[in-house]
Design an enzyme around this catalytic site. Structure first.
Site, PDB file in Angstrom:
ATOM      1  N   ARG A  81     -10.955   5.497   0.775  1.00 15.72           N
ATOM      2  CA  ARG A  81     -10.907   5.557  -0.750  1.00 15.72           C
ATOM      3  C   ARG A  81     -11.970   5.442  -1.667  1.00 15.72           C
ATOM      4  NH1 ARG A  81      -5.400   1.920  -1.011  1.00 15.72           N
ATOM      5  NH2 ARG A  81      -3.724   3.349  -0.871  1.00 15.72           N
ATOM      6  N   GLN A  83      -9.763  11.357  -2.719  1.00 17.27           N
ATOM      7  CA  GLN A  83      -8.468  11.513  -3.346  1.00 17.27           C
ATOM      8  C   GLN A  83      -7.638  12.101  -2.524  1.00 17.27           C
ATOM      9  OE1 GLN A  83      -9.164  10.683  -7.006  1.00 17.27           O
ATOM     10  NE2 GLN A  83      -9.322   8.553  -7.298  1.00 17.27           N
ATOM     11  N   ASP A 128      -5.983  11.005   0.472  1.00 15.60           N
ATOM     12  CA  ASP A 128      -5.852  10.183   0.509  1.00 15.60           C
ATOM     13  C   ASP A 128      -4.440   9.570   0.732  1.00 15.60           C
ATOM     14  OD1 ASP A 128      -4.325   7.212  -0.137  1.00 15.60           O
ATOM     15  OD2 ASP A 128      -6.022   6.891  -1.522  1.00 15.60           O
ATOM     16  N   SER A 140      -2.179   6.746  -0.298  1.00 18.45           N
ATOM     17  CA  SER A 140      -1.375   6.551  -2.552  1.00 18.45           C
ATOM     18  C   SER A 140      -0.632   7.513  -2.148  1.00 18.45           C
ATOM     19  CB  SER A 140      -2.716   6.617  -2.904  1.00 18.45           C
ATOM     20  OG  SER A 140      -3.674   5.761  -2.694  1.00 18.45           O
ATOM     21  N   TYR A 166      -9.493  -4.116  -2.371  1.00 24.41           N
ATOM     22  CA  TYR A 166      -8.170  -4.372  -0.901  1.00 24.41           C
ATOM     23  C   TYR A 166      -7.938  -5.689  -1.352  1.00 24.41           C
ATOM     24  CZ  TYR A 166      -7.301   0.103   1.192  1.00 24.41           C
ATOM     25  OH  TYR A 166      -6.846   1.556   1.480  1.00 24.41           O
TER      26      TYR A 166
HETATM   27  P1  NAD Z   1      -1.852  -2.151  -0.231  1.00 24.79           P
HETATM   28  O1  NAD Z   1      -0.601  -1.265  -0.074  1.00 24.79           O
HETATM   29  O2  NAD Z   1      -2.853  -2.995   1.007  1.00 24.79           O
HETATM   30  O3  NAD Z   1      -1.054  -4.104  -0.858  1.00 24.79           O
HETATM   31  C1  NAD Z   1      -0.429  -3.744  -2.052  1.00 24.79           C
HETATM   32  C2  NAD Z   1      -0.678  -4.549  -2.831  1.00 24.79           C
HETATM   33  O4  NAD Z   1      -0.618  -6.179  -2.133  1.00 24.79           O
HETATM   34  C3  NAD Z   1      -2.427  -4.842  -3.294  1.00 24.79           C
HETATM   35  O5  NAD Z   1      -2.345  -4.896  -4.862  1.00 24.79           O
HETATM   36  C4  NAD Z   1      -2.848  -6.340  -3.334  1.00 24.79           C
HETATM   37  O6  NAD Z   1      -3.942  -7.047  -3.889  1.00 24.79           O
HETATM   38  C5  NAD Z   1      -1.347  -6.899  -2.885  1.00 24.79           C
HETATM   39  N1  NAD Z   1      -1.425  -8.564  -2.101  1.00 24.79           N
HETATM   40  C6  NAD Z   1      -1.515  -8.366  -0.541  1.00 24.79           C
HETATM   41  N2  NAD Z   1      -1.416 -10.172  -0.720  1.00 24.79           N
HETATM   42  C7  NAD Z   1      -0.704 -10.700  -1.645  1.00 24.79           C
HETATM   43  C8  NAD Z   1      -0.385 -11.464  -2.020  1.00 24.79           C
HETATM   44  N3  NAD Z   1      -0.639 -13.202  -1.485  1.00 24.79           N
HETATM   45  N4  NAD Z   1       0.128 -12.484  -3.608  1.00 24.79           N
HETATM   46  C9  NAD Z   1       0.502 -10.704  -4.508  1.00 24.79           C
HETATM   47  N5  NAD Z   1      -0.537  -9.685  -3.938  1.00 24.79           N
HETATM   48  C10 NAD Z   1      -0.727  -9.447  -2.537  1.00 24.79           C
HETATM   49  O7  NAD Z   1      -3.190  -2.206  -1.111  1.00 24.79           O
HETATM   50  P2  NAD Z   1      -2.998  -0.098  -2.039  1.00 24.79           P
HETATM   51  O8  NAD Z   1      -1.969   0.525  -2.552  1.00 24.79           O
HETATM   52  O9  NAD Z   1      -3.092   0.494  -1.070  1.00 24.79           O
HETATM   53  O10 NAD Z   1      -3.761  -0.691  -3.809  1.00 24.79           O
HETATM   54  C11 NAD Z   1      -5.628  -1.467  -2.655  1.00 24.79           C
HETATM   55  C12 NAD Z   1      -6.318  -0.761  -3.771  1.00 24.79           C
HETATM   56  O11 NAD Z   1      -6.496   0.400  -3.906  1.00 24.79           O
HETATM   57  C13 NAD Z   1      -5.681  -1.465  -5.799  1.00 24.79           C
HETATM   58  O12 NAD Z   1      -7.005  -0.950  -5.754  1.00 24.79           O
HETATM   59  C14 NAD Z   1      -5.797   0.312  -5.920  1.00 24.79           C
HETATM   60  O13 NAD Z   1      -5.677   0.776  -6.658  1.00 24.79           O
HETATM   61  C15 NAD Z   1      -6.742   1.037  -4.796  1.00 24.79           C
HETATM   62  N6  NAD Z   1      -7.028   2.485  -4.447  1.00 24.79           N
HETATM   63  C16 NAD Z   1      -8.451   3.428  -5.205  1.00 24.79           C
HETATM   64  C17 NAD Z   1      -7.646   4.518  -4.170  1.00 24.79           C
HETATM   65  C18 NAD Z   1      -9.246   5.749  -4.922  1.00 24.79           C
HETATM   66  O14 NAD Z   1      -9.687   5.046  -5.561  1.00 24.79           O
HETATM   67  N7  NAD Z   1      -8.685   6.910  -4.059  1.00 24.79           N
HETATM   68  C19 NAD Z   1      -6.467   5.155  -4.379  1.00 24.79           C
HETATM   69  C20 NAD Z   1      -5.953   4.703  -4.131  1.00 24.79           C
HETATM   70  C21 NAD Z   1      -5.726   2.826  -4.764  1.00 24.79           C
END
Ligand code: NAD
Length: 378
Positions: free
Chosen positions: A124, A129, A132, A135, A232
């Site tokens: 990421r 992006q 991705d 996402s 994450y």
């Molecule tokens: P994910 O699918 O891995 O998990 C979903 C959510 O569940 C996460 O926000 C995580 O913190 C939460 N979670 C885990 N355990 C938990 C608990 N016990 N209680 C409550 N919540 C809990 O997450 P994702 O959608 O892949 O996103 C992960 C991160 O990556 C985010 O910060 C997102 O903004 C970031 N991201 C960055 C980019 C980029 O920079 N290119 C792209 C996509 C996502």
């Protein structure tokens, strides 16, 4: 000879997506690549053979015919054992391989001499992006989770003041505020619900509030350090989860809809809603568990079944994006198009042994072996 891309009809039951769109086919063929698509590959995503042919693809009658001359195979799901057996040695395979769970298939891809890339391992970083897929699909999953909840819920989402009385707005609680959770919050808000959300990563608090929802979390020292460098969540301690459950219990009892999306990469999903919490909800309430394919966030959730607990429905779709297959395919195809841009140079030739950091991070098999550091020797 021009690099040839094959697109197959997905064989996995319930998979409606396809790994190309007329738009990506047009771009590939315009840049000198040839694209062969198995007949019917796009039908469940409402893309006809004719639409692919009009974009420049050759439509093959069978998977074997599509694969005969292919240099690159693009798929949504990783190929099954029987599909792997039909691959040419040296082929490049790009798909959502589910590499952690499909270890036997990763070994089989290596044994066939395929170079396989897992779209779920694309790092990421800013440059990636556009590739991705986690996402692009999670965003649609979050949207669709709210639509599924609305469909299963016997009441309205928005407040309505009518001559016959007032309809109260639905209360929606989103647990896990990654990409899917954020879109679920935004969608539920658009439908007029009163929305709250929780996550273990501090960065999410501001995001939740900026969408007009209320943030609810145990904000202790562990919470302040719960985000990895990669963005994450970390696996939380038993103590944290106990405090979290105590905080969310009285809240969950008052909710109409709970949408859970919490994941920890490479591990089983954490349980965030216990049996007791489910039992505390009013009849007619709905839980949508997007973590169902990774074991579920809701105790008692069964993938692809509607579990009824005293009138409370627990719904755990294992492939919710297949229910929005046209958009999911279009966005995933775009992710793949960008990824293929790393495999093929501007003259339309395959890039040999690229050390591009995105390719290195996503590469699972090469030269007859499983090469991904987190899968080697596993
Ligand atoms: P994910 O699918 O891995 O998990 C979903 C959510 O569940 C996460 O926000 C995580 O913190 C939460 N979670 C885990 N355990 C938990 C608990 N016990 N209680 C409550 N919540 C809990 O997450 P994702 O959608 O892949 O996103 C992960 C991160 O990556 C985010 O910060 C997102 O903004 C970031 N991201 C960055 C980019 C980029 O920079 N290119 C792209 C996509 C996502």
């Amino acid at each position: 000879m021009a690099v040839s891309i094959a697109i197959l009809k997905e064989s996995h039951a319930g998979e409606a997506r396809v790994a190309a769109s007329p738009d990506t086919v047009k771009k590939w063929t315009a840049s000198g690549l040839s694209v062969i698509i198995e007949t019917g590959a796009g039908v469940r995503a409402s893309i006809t053979d004719e639409a692919f042919a009009a974009a420049g693809a050759i439509v093959a009658k069978t998977a074997a015919e599509a694969l005969k001359t292919a240099d690159i195979l693009l798929k949504v799901r990783g190929p099954s054992a029987s599909e792997i057996a039909g691959l040419r040695a040296g082929i490049i395979v790009v798909a959502l391989l589910d590499a952690y769970r499909e270890k036997a298939n990763m070994e089989a891809l290596a044994a066939m001499g395929a170079t396989a890339y897992a779209m779920e391992f694309v790092p990421r970083i800013t440059r990636a992006q556009v590739m991705d897929a986690l996402s692009s699909q999670a965003n649609l999953a979050g949207y669709r989770a709210v639509i599924e909840a609305a469909e299963a819920f016997g009441k309205a989402f928005p407040m309505m003041m009518t001559a016959a009385g007032t309809v109260a707005p639905a209360k929606v609680f989103v647990m896990g505020v990654g990409v899917a959770g954020l879109q679920a919050i935004a969608t539920a808000r658009r439908l007029g619900a009163v929305v709250s959300a929780t996550d273990v990563r501090p960065a999410t608090k501001e995001q939740v509030e900026s969408l007009g929802a209320k943030f609810l979390a145990v904000e202790d020292e562990e919470f302040k350090n719960a985000q990895t460098a990669g963005g994450y969540a970390k696996e939380m301690s038993v103590e944290y989860k106990t405090k979290q459950a105590a905080l969310t219990s009285s809240h969950i009892a008052k909710q109409d809809i709970v949408i859970t999306t919490a994941l920890i990469p490479g591990r089983a999903a954490p349980i965030l809603v216990t049996k007791e919490q489910v039992a505390s909800m009013k009849p007619g309430s709905v839980l949508i568990d997007l973590a169902a394919p990774q074991g579920g966030n809701v105790e008692g959730c069964k993938a692809d079944e509607v579990v009824d607990v005293n009138g409370v429905k627990i719904i755990g779709p294992s492939n919710i994006v297949a229910r929005i297959a046209t958009d999911a395919s279009a966005l995933y195809a775009k992710n793949l198009q960008a990824f293929v841009g790393l495999l093929v140079d501007k003259d339309g030739n395959l890039v040999a042994d690229s050390e591009d950091e995105i390719l290195t991070a996503a590469r699972v098999t090469q030269g007859g072996a499983v090469v991904h550091p987190s899968l080697k020797g596993a």
